[in-house]
Design a protein around this motif. Structure first.
Motif, PDB file in Angstrom:
ATOM      1  N   SER A  76       0.851  -1.182   0.000  1.00  0.00           N
ATOM      2  CA  SER A  76       0.000   0.000   0.000  1.00  0.00           C
ATOM      3  C   SER A  76       0.888   1.234   0.000  1.00  0.00           C
ATOM      4  N   THR A  77       0.271   2.389  -0.219  1.00  0.00           N
ATOM      5  CA  THR A  77       1.019   3.637  -0.047  1.00  0.00           C
ATOM      6  C   THR A  77       1.468   3.767   1.403  1.00  0.00           C
ATOM      7  N   THR A  78       0.656   3.247   2.323  1.00  0.00           N
ATOM      8  CA  THR A  78       1.000   3.295   3.754  1.00  0.00           C
ATOM      9  C   THR A  78       2.280   2.534   4.032  1.00  0.00           C
ATOM     10  N   PHE A  79       2.425   1.339   3.445  1.00  0.00           N
ATOM     11  CA  PHE A  79       3.662   0.577   3.625  1.00  0.00           C
ATOM     12  C   PHE A  79       4.852   1.416   3.199  1.00  0.00           C
ATOM     13  N   SER A 121      -4.911  -3.121  11.629  1.00  0.00           N
ATOM     14  CA  SER A 121      -6.007  -4.048  11.921  1.00  0.00           C
ATOM     15  C   SER A 121      -6.612  -4.623  10.654  1.00  0.00           C
ATOM     16  N   SER A 122      -6.285  -4.069   9.492  1.00  0.00           N
ATOM     17  CA  SER A 122      -6.829  -4.585   8.231  1.00  0.00           C
ATOM     18  C   SER A 122      -6.374  -6.014   7.955  1.00  0.00           C
ATOM     19  N   ILE A 123      -5.313  -6.456   8.619  1.00  0.00           N
ATOM     20  CA  ILE A 123      -4.851  -7.837   8.443  1.00  0.00           C
ATOM     21  C   ILE A 123      -4.997  -8.622   9.750  1.00  0.00           C
ATOM     22  N   GLY A 124      -5.864  -8.119  10.644  1.00  0.00           N
ATOM     23  CA  GLY A 124      -6.143  -8.827  11.880  1.00  0.00           C
ATOM     24  C   GLY A 124      -5.316  -8.314  13.053  1.00  0.00           C
ATOM     25  N   TRP A 125      -5.447  -9.008  14.165  1.00  0.00           N
ATOM     26  CA  TRP A 125      -4.847  -8.550  15.420  1.00  0.00           C
ATOM     27  C   TRP A 125      -3.616  -9.361  15.814  1.00  0.00           C
ATOM     28  N   ALA A 126      -3.109 -10.174  14.891  1.00  0.00           N
ATOM     29  CA  ALA A 126      -1.929 -10.985  15.217  1.00  0.00           C
ATOM     30  C   ALA A 126      -0.749 -10.108  15.603  1.00  0.00           C
ATOM     31  N   GLY A 127      -0.613  -8.948  14.956  1.00  0.00           N
ATOM     32  CA  GLY A 127       0.505  -8.059  15.263  1.00  0.00           C
ATOM     33  C   GLY A 127       0.466  -7.584  16.701  1.00  0.00           C
ATOM     34  N   ALA A 128      -0.688  -7.074  17.126  1.00  0.00           N
ATOM     35  CA  ALA A 128      -0.812  -6.563  18.488  1.00  0.00           C
ATOM     36  C   ALA A 128      -0.653  -7.674  19.508  1.00  0.00           C
ATOM     37  N   VAL A 129      -1.253  -8.835  19.230  1.00  0.00           N
ATOM     38  CA  VAL A 129      -1.147  -9.961  20.167  1.00  0.00           C
ATOM     39  C   VAL A 129       0.300 -10.453  20.236  1.00  0.00           C
ATOM     40  N   LEU A 144      -1.451   1.771  11.950  1.00  0.00           N
ATOM     41  CA  LEU A 144      -1.250   2.612  10.767  1.00  0.00           C
ATOM     42  C   LEU A 144      -2.549   2.975  10.069  1.00  0.00           C
ATOM     43  N   THR A 145      -3.665   2.353  10.482  1.00  0.00           N
ATOM     44  CA  THR A 145      -4.951   2.658   9.863  1.00  0.00           C
ATOM     45  C   THR A 145      -5.929   3.144  10.920  1.00  0.00           C
ATOM     46  N   GLY A 146      -7.052   3.690  10.474  1.00  0.00           N
ATOM     47  CA  GLY A 146      -8.052   4.203  11.401  1.00  0.00           C
ATOM     48  C   GLY A 146      -7.825   5.665  11.722  1.00  0.00           C
TER      49      GLY A 146
END
Length: 520
Positions: A76-79, A121-129, A144-146
């Motif tokens: 994405s542009t965000t990446f 969060s667009s790819i789930g919560w595995a990162g935060a967990v 990075l989103t929201g």
């Protein structure tokens, strides 16, 4: 004697990656579109400015030179903004696959020593967990989103500090299984990445210019996507249309509607282009070149794509440890099943590793040489493995990178990858370490022994992970039960996709699994 590239040596700029890409954007290029994703687009000037703003926001949160920041984000542009923002500070980016489990993420964060995780969060919560399991505080996990995402961070208005970055400083730490075993952090310097960007430009100059439009569907978190797609296209000032994930209809629609000239793919996409009936519903006449990487492409498959689409199919070779590109077959007329010739400033040799003498294999006068392990040397070769001097010493020998790939070459020094010494399985371009799957299998109380290898699936030519399983005496398991057990414990691309029950696992006198015996 080692073989040098047939291409003339080129000058490698002594600059950082951000300076190479953003240091000399012309007034004309500022307004050119750099990246388009499904939800946004960004010009070169906007990308440069957003990188500065995001770097300022990270600096305000204490990120500085030498700190490791993990990036867990789809294409994405965000990446792009986050990736270059990290590097702009002289910090080190370690990228994490979007399908990684929380356990995977926790291990990689711990191994890399990351002090912060950028996720979405667009790819789930595995990162935060996963960050929580690795001991990172809540403040060290940045979404990075929201509403509080990357736009809000950039709007804070913090200026990026001036940072002196030496080209020898480490820029990224992607993870690779190298020649064997579990994932290792590959330390790549700014010089490594800069070298490979300009090597890639030199190798493709005859078919690419600033007007070329690219489809960049392969993941930026993988070194192939990072260097050959994201960085290379930006440095060329070309527009790239990228995708958060691969969906064939969307990919074909973009190729048609945006009149894409050049697409980067992996062999599974080549299978779809050659065989899927939906392809006939789209006009792909604008597509001139397709470059396949991440795994070897068979001659028959490459030919089928060329015939159906009416484009030239090329392929290349590389590995995370070489930033990654070392070979490219881009010129029409070269053998379709070859990965091509060396890129500039690079040397190679084939080594007979059947005994301890490590004899070099010469170039044949005609036909193809005997197979040997491919060894490489060049400015794109890694600094080493993070915190793993033993693996570094085994892989870097007198400045030569041992690839673990068995290759042959012909009289014109075209290279053909024919087998792998290394145990790594590549499924759809993703790296699957057999040792990881074997560890999971052996945790099952009814499995006495196990081994995993990559095998070629007949109907589509795809390499898949196959498990050979020895059951505990008196136990009873079906293949489906074994596959389900592994599936519940690994990322989706690491799933075991075939099972064979055997009486014993063939091993050497030292206990090493004889995988070639299993492959037959």
């Amino acid at each position: 004697m080692p073989i040098a590239s047939p291409r003339q040596d080129i000058q490698i700029p002594e600059v950082s990656v951000p300076e190479l890409i953003f240091g000399n954007i012309s007034e004309e290029d500022e307004g050119r579109v750099a990246i388009v994703d499904s939800g946004s687009k960004i010009t070169f000037g906007e990308l440069r400015d957003d990188v500065e703003k995001f770097a300022g926001a990270l600096a305000a949160r204490g990120v500085g030179k030498g700190d490791v920041v993990a990036l867990h984000c789809p294409n994405s542009t965000t990446f792009a903004v986050a990736f270059f923002g990290i590097l702009r500070l002289g910090a080190i980016c370690t990228t994490i696959g979007t399908m990684a489990t929380d356990e995977d993420i926790a291990k990689l964060l711990t191994a890399s020593g990351a002090r912060m995780l950028l996720t979405t969060s667009s790819i789930g919560w595995a990162g935060a967990v996963g960050a929580g399991k690795a001991g990172l505080s809540g403040d060290a996990v940045v979404g990075l989103t929201g509403v509080n995402g990357i736009a809000a961070l950039m709007a804070e208005g913090h200026e990026a500090p001036e940072v002196e970055i030496d080209p020898s400083d480490i820029a990224v730490i992607p993870f690779s299984s190298g020649t064997t075993g579990l994932p290792k952090g590959v330390m790549l310097s700014h010089r490594n990445l800069v070298a490979n960007i300009v090597q890639m430009v030199d190798a493709t100059d005859e078919v690419v210019d600033k007007t070329t439009t690219f489809a960049t569907v392969l993941p930026f978190f993988h070194i192939y996507g990072m260097t050959a797609l994201l960085n290379h296209c930006l440095y060329r000032r070309c527009t790239q249309f990228t995708f958060a994930k691969f969906e064939l209809p969307e990919f074909l629609f973009v190729l048609q509607e945006e009149k894409i000239d050049f697409a980067f793919i992996a062999p599974p996409i080549a299978v779809a282009l050659a065989k899927h009936p939906i392809v006939d519903q789209f006009d792909l006449s604008s597509l001139k070149h397709v470059l396949s990487g991440a795994a070897s492409l068979q001659r028959e498959l490459a030919g089928a794509v060329e015939k159906r689409i009416g484009c030239e199919v090329a392929q290349g070779f590389g590995m995370t440890e070489s930033s990654p590109v070392t070979h490219v077959r881009i010129s029409d007329g070269l053998p379709l099943d070859s990965v091509g010739r060396l890129v500039a400033n690079t040397s190679m040799k084939l080594v007979d590793v059947s005994d301890d003498e490590l004899r070099e294999i010469g170039v044949p006068k005609s036909g193809r040489s005997a197979a040997g392990e491919l060894w490489l040397k060049g400015p794109q070769v890694m600094v080493g493995y993070l915190n793993n001097p033993e693996a570094t010493q085994e892989t870097l020998v007198d400045g030569w990178l041992r690839t673990g790939d068995m290759a042959e070459y012909d009289a014109d020094t075209n290279v053909y990858i024919v087998d792998r010494l290394k145990e790594l399985i590549k499924y759809k371009g993703y790296q699957v370490p057999p040792a990881e799957l074997e560890s999971v299998l052996l945790s099952h109380p009814d499995i006495a022994d196990a081994a995993c290898v990559g095998v070629i699936r007949e109907h589509d030519g795809e390499e898949i992970p196959k498990a050979f399983v020895v059951l505990r005496e008196g136990a009873s398991l079906s293949a489906e039960e074994v596959m389900d057990y592994v599936e519940d414990r690994v990322a989706p691309y690491k799933k075991v996709r075939a099972v064979e029950f055997v009486g014993s696992i063939p091993k050497s006198a030292t206990g090493k699994i004889l995988r070639r015996d299993l492959r037959g």
